[in-house]
Design a protein around this motif. Structure first.
Motif, mmCIF file in Angstrom:
data_model
loop_
_atom_site.group_PDB
_atom_site.id
_atom_site.type_symbol
_atom_site.label_atom_id
_atom_site.label_comp_id
_atom_site.label_asym_id
_atom_site.label_seq_id
_atom_site.Cartn_x
_atom_site.Cartn_y
_atom_site.Cartn_z
ATOM 1 N N LYS A 250 -131.957 15.361 -79.498
ATOM 2 C CA LYS A 250 -132.215 15.296 -80.939
ATOM 3 C C LYS A 250 -132.540 13.874 -81.379
ATOM 4 C CE LYS A 250 -129.563 19.308 -82.406
ATOM 5 N NZ LYS A 250 -128.476 19.774 -83.268
ATOM 6 N N LYS A 251 -131.828 12.908 -80.825
ATOM 7 C CA LYS A 251 -132.099 11.507 -81.171
ATOM 8 C C LYS A 251 -133.502 11.117 -80.718
ATOM 9 C CE LYS A 251 -130.768 7.458 -82.701
ATOM 10 N NZ LYS A 251 -130.751 7.205 -84.129
ATOM 11 N N ILE A 252 -133.892 11.543 -79.523
ATOM 12 C CA ILE A 252 -135.244 11.276 -79.025
ATOM 13 C C ILE A 252 -136.274 11.871 -79.985
ATOM 14 C CG2 ILE A 252 -136.912 11.893 -77.212
ATOM 15 C CD1 ILE A 252 -134.539 11.664 -75.204
ATOM 16 N N LEU A 253 -136.062 13.111 -80.395
ATOM 17 C CA LEU A 253 -137.007 13.771 -81.297
ATOM 18 C C LEU A 253 -137.081 13.082 -82.648
ATOM 19 C CD1 LEU A 253 -136.239 17.492 -80.428
ATOM 20 C CD2 LEU A 253 -138.256 16.159 -79.761
ATOM 21 N N GLU A 254 -135.935 12.675 -83.174
ATOM 22 C CA GLU A 254 -135.918 11.967 -84.464
ATOM 23 C C GLU A 254 -136.703 10.662 -84.368
ATOM 24 O OE1 GLU A 254 -131.766 11.612 -85.374
ATOM 25 O OE2 GLU A 254 -131.590 13.742 -85.882
ATOM 26 N N ILE A 255 -136.513 9.928 -83.293
ATOM 27 C CA ILE A 255 -137.205 8.649 -83.120
ATOM 28 C C ILE A 255 -138.704 8.873 -82.938
ATOM 29 C CG2 ILE A 255 -137.475 6.658 -81.569
ATOM 30 C CD1 ILE A 255 -134.383 6.935 -81.060
ATOM 31 N N LEU A 256 -139.084 9.819 -82.084
ATOM 32 C CA LEU A 256 -140.502 10.072 -81.832
ATOM 33 C C LEU A 256 -141.229 10.624 -83.059
ATOM 34 C CD1 LEU A 256 -140.493 11.484 -78.182
ATOM 35 C CD2 LEU A 256 -141.240 9.211 -78.968
ATOM 36 N N GLN A 257 -140.517 11.375 -83.913
ATOM 37 C CA GLN A 257 -141.149 11.855 -85.140
ATOM 38 C C GLN A 257 -141.469 10.695 -86.079
ATOM 39 O OE1 GLN A 257 -140.021 16.029 -86.739
ATOM 40 N NE2 GLN A 257 -138.110 15.125 -86.023
ATOM 41 N N LYS A 258 -140.650 9.651 -86.049
ATOM 42 C CA LYS A 258 -140.888 8.487 -86.895
ATOM 43 C C LYS A 258 -141.923 7.550 -86.295
ATOM 44 C CE LYS A 258 -136.310 8.596 -88.925
ATOM 45 N NZ LYS A 258 -134.932 8.174 -88.740
ATOM 46 N N ASN A 259 -141.946 7.446 -84.952
ATOM 47 C CA ASN A 259 -142.865 6.526 -84.286
ATOM 48 C C ASN A 259 -143.175 7.038 -82.886
ATOM 49 O OD1 ASN A 259 -144.312 4.427 -83.202
ATOM 50 N ND2 ASN A 259 -142.618 2.967 -83.178
ATOM 51 N N SER A 260 -144.261 7.774 -82.763
ATOM 52 C CA SER A 260 -144.626 8.322 -81.451
ATOM 53 C C SER A 260 -145.261 7.267 -80.548
ATOM 54 C CB SER A 260 -145.572 9.515 -81.610
ATOM 55 O OG SER A 260 -146.801 9.099 -82.176
ATOM 56 N N ASN A 261 -145.519 6.067 -81.076
ATOM 57 C CA ASN A 261 -146.083 4.980 -80.272
ATOM 58 C C ASN A 261 -145.017 4.107 -79.620
ATOM 59 O OD1 ASN A 261 -148.775 5.548 -80.666
ATOM 60 N ND2 ASN A 261 -148.938 4.298 -82.505
ATOM 61 N N ILE A 262 -143.758 4.430 -79.835
ATOM 62 C CA ILE A 262 -142.680 3.626 -79.258
ATOM 63 C C ILE A 262 -142.799 3.644 -77.731
ATOM 64 C CG2 ILE A 262 -141.026 5.553 -79.179
ATOM 65 C CD1 ILE A 262 -138.836 3.540 -80.018
ATOM 66 N N THR A 263 -142.514 2.514 -77.111
ATOM 67 C CA THR A 263 -142.554 2.469 -75.646
ATOM 68 C C THR A 263 -141.334 3.199 -75.085
ATOM 69 O OG1 THR A 263 -141.302 0.413 -75.462
ATOM 70 C CG2 THR A 263 -143.718 0.208 -75.685
ATOM 71 N N ASN A 264 -141.457 3.637 -73.866
ATOM 72 C CA ASN A 264 -140.330 4.308 -73.217
ATOM 73 C C ASN A 264 -139.142 3.352 -73.104
ATOM 74 O OD1 ASN A 264 -139.199 6.671 -71.755
ATOM 75 N ND2 ASN A 264 -139.130 5.200 -70.062
ATOM 76 N N ALA A 265 -139.427 2.089 -72.834
ATOM 77 C CA ALA A 265 -138.346 1.103 -72.705
ATOM 78 C C ALA A 265 -137.594 0.948 -74.032
ATOM 79 C CB ALA A 265 -138.907 -0.240 -72.250
ATOM 80 N N GLN A 266 -138.334 0.883 -75.152
ATOM 81 C CA GLN A 266 -137.690 0.740 -76.453
ATOM 82 C C GLN A 266 -136.931 2.013 -76.818
ATOM 83 O OE1 GLN A 266 -137.401 -2.036 -78.284
ATOM 84 N NE2 GLN A 266 -136.105 -0.900 -79.696
ATOM 85 N N LEU A 267 -137.522 3.172 -76.528
ATOM 86 C CA LEU A 267 -136.849 4.448 -76.782
ATOM 87 C C LEU A 267 -135.540 4.510 -75.992
ATOM 88 C CD1 LEU A 267 -136.830 7.297 -78.056
ATOM 89 C CD2 LEU A 267 -138.236 8.059 -76.118
ATOM 90 N N ALA A 268 -135.602 4.140 -74.727
ATOM 91 C CA ALA A 268 -134.404 4.147 -73.875
ATOM 92 C C ALA A 268 -133.314 3.255 -74.465
ATOM 93 C CB ALA A 268 -134.775 3.679 -72.463
#
Length: 161
Positions: free
Chosen positions: A12-30
């Motif tokens: 859910k946290k991944i989805l919330e973050i990606l909905q706000k910014n789908s350009n985020i890098t995998n490293a930043q998402l992690a």
């Protein structure tokens, strides 16, 4: 996606973050979710392959690209049967200015969201394309004057394990 995929708090946290910014890098998402990059990428890939994440795209300001008129159009068909519904959907899919098409309950059969350059372009579209779909019985247009909320983010429900 078929069925209801079980999502844990990290998903859910991944989805919330990606909905706000789908350009985020995998490293930043992690970093934001507190996992290392490899399991983060694995989770994102799983969300994509199961169909939870359907696509990534840029959200464009219509006015910035010369699209100044947005409308909702309620459509009633001549008969609400499978053949007419199929004909209508097929015709609507070929009209680029129709950005949304929803099968609905209530007074109409479908509601469309249409985005055009101006009223003249909208009028031409309605006269030459939408009203000429053979199964259309009636149309009711509603011009959007202002938009105060246009979220593309979904509020994810809490799931019991």
């Amino acid at each position: 996606m078929k069925g209801n995929i079980k999502l844990d708090a990290t998903d859910k946290k991944i989805l919330e973050i990606l909905q706000k910014n789908s350009n985020i890098t995998n490293a930043q998402l992690a970093k934001e979710i507190g996992l290392s990059p490899a399991p983060t990428l694995e989770r994102v890939n799983k969300l994509e392959t199961t169909g939870v994440i359907k696509s990534y795209h840029a959200v464009i300001d219509p006015a910035a690209v010369g699209l100044g008129v947005s409308t909702f159009v309620m459509v009633s068909l001549k008969g609400h049967n499978k053949d007419n519904i199929s004909k209508f959907i097929s015709a609507i899919k070929s009209i680029d200015e129709v950005v949304e098409c929803h099968h609905i309950t209530g007074a109409g059969d479908f509601i469309l969201k249409i985005v055009c350059a101006d009223i003249a372009a909208y009028q031409q579209l309605m006269l030459e394309k939408v009203s000429n779909i053979e199964v259309v019985d009636s149309l009711q247009s509603m011009v959007i004057l202002s938009t105060f909320k246009d979220s593309k983010s979904l509020a994810l429900p809490n799931q019991q394990a």
